[in-house]
Scaffold this motif. Structure first.
Motif, PDB file in Angstrom:
ATOM      1  N   PHE A  11     -17.942 -14.244   2.335  1.00 12.44           N
ATOM      2  CA  PHE A  11     -17.836 -11.961   2.224  1.00 12.44           C
ATOM      3  C   PHE A  11     -18.297 -11.354   3.341  1.00 12.44           C
ATOM      4  O   PHE A  11     -17.535 -10.135   3.399  1.00 12.44           O
ATOM      5  CB  PHE A  11     -19.348 -11.577   1.458  1.00 12.44           C
ATOM      6  CG  PHE A  11     -18.809 -12.433  -0.115  1.00 12.44           C
ATOM      7  CD1 PHE A  11     -17.941 -12.314  -0.796  1.00 12.44           C
ATOM      8  CD2 PHE A  11     -19.312 -13.324  -0.865  1.00 12.44           C
ATOM      9  CE1 PHE A  11     -17.448 -12.616  -2.415  1.00 12.44           C
ATOM     10  CE2 PHE A  11     -19.055 -13.638  -1.879  1.00 12.44           C
ATOM     11  CZ  PHE A  11     -18.496 -13.335  -2.769  1.00 12.44           C
ATOM     12  N   HIS A  15     -16.069  -8.086   4.241  1.00 12.74           N
ATOM     13  CA  HIS A  15     -17.065  -6.641   3.700  1.00 12.74           C
ATOM     14  C   HIS A  15     -17.374  -5.783   5.008  1.00 12.74           C
ATOM     15  O   HIS A  15     -17.768  -4.761   4.622  1.00 12.74           O
ATOM     16  CB  HIS A  15     -18.698  -7.438   2.834  1.00 12.74           C
ATOM     17  CG  HIS A  15     -17.893  -7.562   1.470  1.00 12.74           C
ATOM     18  ND1 HIS A  15     -18.939  -7.592   0.400  1.00 12.74           N
ATOM     19  CD2 HIS A  15     -17.025  -7.366   0.731  1.00 12.74           C
ATOM     20  CE1 HIS A  15     -18.567  -8.114  -0.358  1.00 12.74           C
ATOM     21  NE2 HIS A  15     -17.582  -8.103  -0.128  1.00 12.74           N
ATOM     22  N   HIS A  57      -8.484  -6.921  -1.311  1.00 14.24           N
ATOM     23  CA  HIS A  57      -9.571  -7.535  -1.370  1.00 14.24           C
ATOM     24  C   HIS A  57     -10.437  -7.647  -2.526  1.00 14.24           C
ATOM     25  O   HIS A  57     -10.853  -9.360  -2.700  1.00 14.24           O
ATOM     26  CB  HIS A  57     -10.605  -6.399  -0.630  1.00 14.24           C
ATOM     27  CG  HIS A  57     -12.185  -6.883  -1.134  1.00 14.24           C
ATOM     28  ND1 HIS A  57     -12.513  -7.629   0.426  1.00 14.24           N
ATOM     29  CD2 HIS A  57     -13.576  -6.737  -1.140  1.00 14.24           C
ATOM     30  CE1 HIS A  57     -13.402  -8.428  -0.618  1.00 14.24           C
ATOM     31  NE2 HIS A  57     -14.012  -7.668  -0.417  1.00 14.24           N
ATOM     32  N   GLU A  61     -10.383 -12.036  -3.668  1.00 13.99           N
ATOM     33  CA  GLU A  61     -11.758 -12.638  -4.079  1.00 13.99           C
ATOM     34  C   GLU A  61     -11.402 -13.170  -5.768  1.00 13.99           C
ATOM     35  O   GLU A  61     -12.153 -14.123  -5.759  1.00 13.99           O
ATOM     36  CB  GLU A  61     -12.294 -11.254  -4.037  1.00 13.99           C
ATOM     37  CG  GLU A  61     -13.707 -11.104  -3.004  1.00 13.99           C
ATOM     38  CD  GLU A  61     -14.633 -10.135  -2.832  1.00 13.99           C
ATOM     39  OE1 GLU A  61     -15.456 -10.335  -2.018  1.00 13.99           O
ATOM     40  OE2 GLU A  61     -14.364  -9.219  -3.696  1.00 13.99           O
ATOM     41  N   HIS A 134     -22.003  -3.390  -4.778  1.00 12.79           N
ATOM     42  CA  HIS A 134     -21.416  -4.544  -5.353  1.00 12.79           C
ATOM     43  C   HIS A 134     -20.870  -5.745  -4.454  1.00 12.79           C
ATOM     44  O   HIS A 134     -20.712  -6.684  -4.755  1.00 12.79           O
ATOM     45  CB  HIS A 134     -19.953  -4.315  -6.235  1.00 12.79           C
ATOM     46  CG  HIS A 134     -18.953  -5.008  -5.981  1.00 12.79           C
ATOM     47  ND1 HIS A 134     -18.996  -5.722  -7.298  1.00 12.79           N
ATOM     48  CD2 HIS A 134     -17.543  -4.884  -5.736  1.00 12.79           C
ATOM     49  CE1 HIS A 134     -17.952  -7.061  -6.991  1.00 12.79           C
ATOM     50  NE2 HIS A 134     -16.737  -6.240  -6.137  1.00 12.79           N
ATOM     51  N   MET A 135     -20.647  -4.690  -3.367  1.00 16.19           N
ATOM     52  CA  MET A 135     -20.604  -6.070  -1.576  1.00 16.19           C
ATOM     53  C   MET A 135     -21.509  -6.408  -2.087  1.00 16.19           C
ATOM     54  O   MET A 135     -22.191  -7.688  -1.598  1.00 16.19           O
ATOM     55  CB  MET A 135     -20.037  -5.404  -1.074  1.00 16.19           C
ATOM     56  CG  MET A 135     -18.941  -4.275  -0.968  1.00 16.19           C
ATOM     57  SD  MET A 135     -17.553  -4.273   0.403  1.00 16.19           S
ATOM     58  CE  MET A 135     -18.936  -1.854   0.463  1.00 16.19           C
TER      59      MET A 135
HETATM   60 FE1  FEO Z   1     -15.708  -7.496  -2.254  1.00 18.40          FE
HETATM   61 FE2  FEO Z   1     -15.129  -7.459  -4.531  1.00 18.40          FE
HETATM   62  O1  FEO Z   1     -16.015  -6.926  -3.213  1.00 18.40           O
END
Ligand code: FEO
Length: 154
Positions: A11, A15, A57, A61, A134-135
């Motif tokens: 991440f 991020h 992104h 994920e 969230h991140m």
């Molecule tokens: Fe990495 Fe779900 O944003």
């Protein structure tokens, strides 16, 4: 941020790019004059590129991390609603559609564009208020789950 071996830290690097984009639009927004079509359009173009990148992104994920993590938790009968719901809303699609609406105000009055600007500002503030935590959650909560369930057992 969680300290973990670089090769399984999925991440942090993406991020840092996402945060760079957030800070860029937070800086651009207050200095945009929405009554000016060129000025507004420049912002909209930047935002479209930014939110398409956010969407990519999220899709990456979902495909490479969340689907596998969810499957693993299900297999182990572990309930984790945060992992299951983290990308379930349509915020990114809604913002992309709002940005497309914004282009239409180029044909309307300066007052319409200023109103659109206020709506856009509120929407982006609300988005940012959720996106940054969230991140953080992905880094602080999901990353340790990945380490726990994918390094020793798989
Ligand atoms: Fe990495 Fe779900 O944003």
């Amino acid at each position: 941020a969680t300290i973990c071996p670089e090769e399984i830290d999925v991440f942090s690097i993406p991020h840092s790019r996402m945060k760079e984009l957030v800070y860029k639009y937070l800086e651009m927004l207050p200095s945009t004059n929405f009554s000016d079509v060129v000025n507004m359009t420049t912002l909209l173009e930047n935002l479209l590129i930014t939110f398409r990148e956010f969407k990519a992104h999220e899709q990456i994920e979902n495909k490479y991390i969340m689907t596998k993590l969810k499957a693993k938790l299900r297999k182990l009968s572990i309930q984790n609603t945060a992992v299951c719901n983290c990308h379930s809303d349509n915020r990114l699609s809604e913002i992309l559609s709002l940005l497309r609406d914004g282009y239409r105000t180029a044909e309307e009055t300066a007052g319409d564009r200023v109103n659109f600007g206020l709506q856009l500002q509120r929407t982006l503030e609300d988005f940012t208020e959720k996106f940054l935590p969230h991140m953080e959650e992905e880094e602080e909560v999901f990353q340790p789950l990945l380490i726990k369930y994918f390094t020793l057992m798989s």
